[in-house]
Each structure stands twice: as structure tokens, then as C-alpha cells.
Design an enzyme around this catalytic site. Structure first.
Site, PDB file in Angstrom:
ATOM      1  NE  ARG A  72      -2.891  -1.387  -1.163  1.00 48.89           N
ATOM      2  CZ  ARG A  72      -2.966  -2.663  -1.578  1.00 48.89           C
ATOM      3  NH1 ARG A  72      -3.214  -3.633  -0.737  1.00 48.89           N
ATOM      4  NH2 ARG A  72      -2.779  -2.983  -2.840  1.00 48.89           N
ATOM      5  CD  GLU A  81      -2.600   0.906  -4.357  1.00 52.47           C
ATOM      6  OE1 GLU A  81      -3.262   0.384  -5.262  1.00 52.47           O
ATOM      7  OE2 GLU A  81      -2.898   0.816  -3.144  1.00 52.47           O
ATOM      8  CB  SER A 101      17.016  14.573   5.458  1.00 45.27           C
ATOM      9  OG  SER A 101      17.850  13.665   6.135  1.00 45.27           O
TER      10      SER A 101
END
Length: 156
Positions: A96, A99, A122
Site C-alpha cells: 500500500r 502504491e 532527508s
């Protein structure tokens, strides 16, 4: 003396040991973090092989888990970071996030550059937080905060 690792093998093995000991003792990552002075996210990442712990924190966590002196030492070594193979993740939770970056990665890049200019966020000077909140429509929502220092690109 500061030590660093040249492969992920030892820390992967230690991570497996940590997860098993954590389950046997029925401890949460929050409980393991207590007394270290560090964030739950940082300690969790360290226990899963992605960060080195300061000596005192390594000892505190190891004592809670019943780990030996070698584990304490290993928890203090600078790891070879990166826990995801060079393939699409198959774990549903990790996928997920993959995605989300596939869908929103270019949006995040565009908005960061528009607001800050050319550079990066960073992952070293960084904070991570995960909270569970009630969803007004029922159920729960995950609130994930990624808080990284902005580092501008410097022409040379």
C-alpha cells in the site's frame, strides 16, 4: 569504537530473533521503547535492522527481550540499510505504501519542489510517527507523519 556492517545477514537474523522474543514475552514495540529516550518508530526500525541503537538503549531493549551480549553489540552496529528487495513488495501493508508512492510520488515531488525549490527531504534527519484515530464515518484511520529536514541541491 563505532562498527558498521557489510551485509544484512546478521541484522536480518537478529530481527527474526527480536520478533520471536517479542512475541514470546508478549511485548509491544512501545513497551520495548520505554526507558530508551528514543521514539517508538526509531527503536522499531532499529530492532528490524534499519538503525543502530545507542549503547544504553541497546542494553535496555536487550534486557527486556532476554538477548545476549552479542545481540547488544549488534544492535549498536551501523546496518546496511534497505529492507525491501529490488522487486514490487508482496506484503499487503508494504505494498500500500508502494502504491501510494506510485500514485502520489510525482505529486509529492512537484509540491515539495514548488514550496522548497530543488532538493530532497532527508531520511537521516527524519522523524516518523504513526497514530490511530477514530474515523467520523466509523472505524479507524491511520495518521502517518513523515517529518524530514529539507536539503537544497547546491550547485558546484
Amino acid at each position: 569504537m563505532i562498527q558498521s556492517q557489510h551485509s544484512q545477514t546478521a541484522r536480518h537474523a537478529l530481527a527474526e530473533t527480536v520478533v520471536l522474543a517479542k512475541a514470546r514475552k508478549n511485548l509491544s514495540f512501545a513497551q520495548l521503547t520505554d526507558g530508551t529516550g528514543l521514539s517508538e518508530a526509531f527503536v522499531t526500525a532499529a530492532l528490524l535492522g534499519q538503525h543502530a541503537l545507542p549503547a544504553d538503549a541497546a542494553r535496555i531493549v536487550a534486557d527486556k527481550l532476554g538477548l545476549d551480549d552479542d545481540a547488544v553489540l549488534l544492535l549498536q552496529t551501523i546496518p546496511l540499510r534497505g529492507s525491501i528487495d529490488d522487486r514490487v513488495p508482496t506484503d499487503p501493508t508494504i505494498y500500500r505504501f508502494y502504491e501510494m508512492l506510485q500514485v502520489y510520488g510525482t505529486t509529492l515531488k512537484a509540491l515539495v519542489h514548488e514550496k522548497f525549490g530543488d532538493g530532497i527531504i532527508s531520511a537521516i534527519n527524519f522523524r516518523l510517527d504513526v497514530k490511530k484515530v477514530d474515523d467520523p464515518e466509523g472505524g479507524s484511520r491511520a495518521v502517518i507523519t513523515l517529518d524530514g529536514k529539507y536539503l537544497p541541491t547546491k550547485p558546484f
